[in-house]
Design an enzyme around this catalytic site. Structure first.
Site, PDB file in Angstrom:
ATOM      1  N   ARG A   1       0.849  -1.208   0.000  1.00  0.00           N
ATOM      2  CA  ARG A   1       0.000   0.000   0.000  1.00  0.00           C
ATOM      3  C   ARG A   1       0.877   1.249   0.000  1.00  0.00           C
ATOM      4  NH1 ARG A   1      -4.564  -0.025   4.421  1.00  0.00           N
ATOM      5  NH2 ARG A   1      -5.283   1.790   3.262  1.00  0.00           N
TER       6      ARG A   1
ATOM      7  N   CYS B   1      -1.292   6.470   8.842  1.00  0.00           N
ATOM      8  CA  CYS B   1      -1.602   5.159   8.237  1.00  0.00           C
ATOM      9  C   CYS B   1      -2.707   5.419   7.217  1.00  0.00           C
ATOM     10  CB  CYS B   1      -2.011   4.156   9.317  1.00  0.00           C
ATOM     11  SG  CYS B   1      -3.373   4.741  10.356  1.00  0.00           S
TER      12      CYS B   1
END
Length: 278
Positions: free
Chosen positions: A178, A234
């Site tokens: 990611r 995040c």
């Protein structure tokens, strides 16, 4: 460790009057799974707090997928659950400490020092044949006074400034794929904030699923300076929280959470996106 307690530590103290145990189990994309798991069995005396209903505010245009709850609203929710200003709060989940760490961070942000995350999580507790309950405890309302700690929080402007000028080290807590923009299962854009380095949050745990000790965490962050300004993010401000705890355990003193994180960053048209491995 200052912020992580063992299952045995909790087992020895779970019935003490100032102990408040909070079940934070939650599965993204299955919003009822955590509460159903709680109702099926939990640590005796534990109350359930829901990541999206209790530990986040409703989603708006900016602020990411799990915006910070309003402090007054959160404090009144805690008080209603019988958690007071003098409570020693122990949070647990079954997601490696990710959701429990979110509650830890929120309580510290409200100025509450006595909050801990239970190591290993609920499945380990159950497998150890420690006591279980299915009843929801009677919650006698308490009073929860708060004293906000704004220095713990980084705004999108601070993240932009850090990205542009290197004024703070940006840490991306998502997994490597990611971070690199190779896949993005949740958010509308893939990649990371330009200049950010990748420290996957699950690496705070050892192979046995337990939190690494202080020395191992110091080794993990050896490239960073203990007094350097650090901003952790995040996807939505949840899985960054274990990294915030790990940095504190390792002796870092200037760590902020960019709570909106990637999902907030990409909500602003002008924010650049990096996709290559840096």
């Amino acid at each position: 460790m200052k912020n992580i307690v063992s299952m045995r530590w909790l087992l020895a103290r779970m019935y003490e009057s100032d102990v408040a145990i909070v079940d934070c189990r939650f599965l993204l994309g299955q919003p009822d799974a955590g509460r159903e798991a709680y109702e099926a069995g939990h640590i005796p005396g534990a109350v359930y707090l829901d990541l999206e209903k209790d530990l986040s505010a409703p989603v708006t245009e900016h602020g990411g997928r799990h915006p910070l709850p309003d402090p007054t609203t959160l404090a009144s929710r805690l008080a209603k659950a019988g958690i007071g200003s003098n409570s020693r709060i122990i949070a647990y989940d079954d997601q490696g400490g990710m959701n429990a760490s979110r509650l830890w961070w929120l309580l510290r942000y409200l100025g509450h020092e006595q909050v801990y995350v239970m190591d290993e999580g609920f499945s380990a507790w159950k497998n150890a044949k420690f006591p279980m309950a299915t009843d929801v405890p009677v919650q006698i309302p308490s009073s929860f006074e708060w004293n906000l700690q704004p220095q713990m929080l980084a705004s999108v402007e601070e993240a932009q400034h850090a990205s542009a000028s290197g004024s703070a080290m940006l840490i991306d807590s998502r997994d490597a794929r990611r971070y690199a923009g190779l896949e993005e299962p949740i958010d509308a854009k893939a990649g990371h904030i330009p200049g950010a380095v990748n420290y996957f949050w699950k690496d705070v745990l050892g192979a046995d699923g337990r939190w690494s000790g202080v020395e191992a965490l110091e080794e993990r962050f050896v490239k960073l300076g203990k007094d350097d300004a650090i901003i952790v993010y995040c996807g939505s401000g949840v899985s960054a929280c274990p990294n915030v705890i790990a940095l504190e355990e390792a002796g870092f003193s200037n760590v902020k959470l960019y709570s909106g994180s990637w999902s907030d960053w990409i909500s602003y048209e002008g924010n650049a996106v990096a996709t290559e491995e840096e």
